[in-house]
Design a protein around this motif. Sequence first.
Motif: not given
Length: 372
Positions: A225-227, A91-97, A231-236, A3-16
Amino acid sequence: LQVLLLPLYAMLLGPDHFGLVSFAAVAVSVSNVLDLGISSAIPREIASLKTKGDAYSTRKLVQSATTVYAGITVALLLTLAILADMISVAWINAPSLTTSEIKQTVIALALYVAAQFPISFLFAVAVGFEKTVEANYHLIGLALVRGLASVAVLMYWSPTAFGFIQAQLWVSLFGLILLWKLVSPEVINRGQQWTPWHTPTIRPVVVRVLPICLSSIVSVVVLQADRLIISKRMPIEALGSYTLATAPAVVSTMIMIAVTNAFLPSMTAAFARRDDIELLGTYRSAFRTLTIALAAVPVPVIVFSEEVLHVWLGSTSQAQELSHISSWYLAGTALMALRSVAYSLQVSVGQPTQNLRIQMLQCILVWPAMVL
């Protein structure tokens, strides 16, 4: 640590790519439906047999349950591999991938889910044999290795969801080996043959596990349910943002798991001895411990969610955007955690049906609300 590393993961991986990693976490959670309540029931059955001094039946029970779990794991792996194309495209909506990138990641995800799936079973066996402390040390060590390995892979090898999931896969395989070495002395007797299936010991478990199985399925449906809908109705990438907002709620979950795992064997043993006074005293101690722990940690985070997110994410705009989601989600998780002690009591006496009714009502209310 994860959990503590999630921001670092997000920065290194990018949004998609971070969104794909968040989807992987959802897949691991949803796969718990196939646990069929075994991990919840097995500590009670082991503790009950140990109280009677029946070491032979205890070993045969765990060996038979291991056979069931191995079969489910293989079926899970094959199913995910077969559905890889459908998941990637429909299922997965990731236009940049590209579709090939997503499919490659989904196949790696299938292997990771199959490797991670049996860990909860082996941990439950350790709890039943009253090796909770040792098992928790193993899981803490795995979490540390998992975090360090993931960061190293993202920084120096492949800053993609595929690279991240590969790191998780190898750590999960290592975790399986460690937990098996912990419980195997209790399960394997050098003078006895391994029994893949022992009907006299597994039959009572099958009868008792049905309500727990239904409760586990409904619980996963409610909690994920939320996730699943996002994941189905919105961009990844939206799933990635939602993951960051709801991550602080893991504090409540960790506290709940620690308290219930610590007190469940004692409640089961007290019920097996028909000692109602000790059973009630253990239940009260568990509820009091959980209440104090939840008041000490999650409540301040709920009140100061924006400040906490700002420190954690390092972004004022993100903290402001996600703070309301974080507060409400953590409050709901903390309230649900308070029910866990009552559920543990029901499991220890073999009557988990009341919790099932509550969860089915939640399922009926949550899914339509989420879709709308």
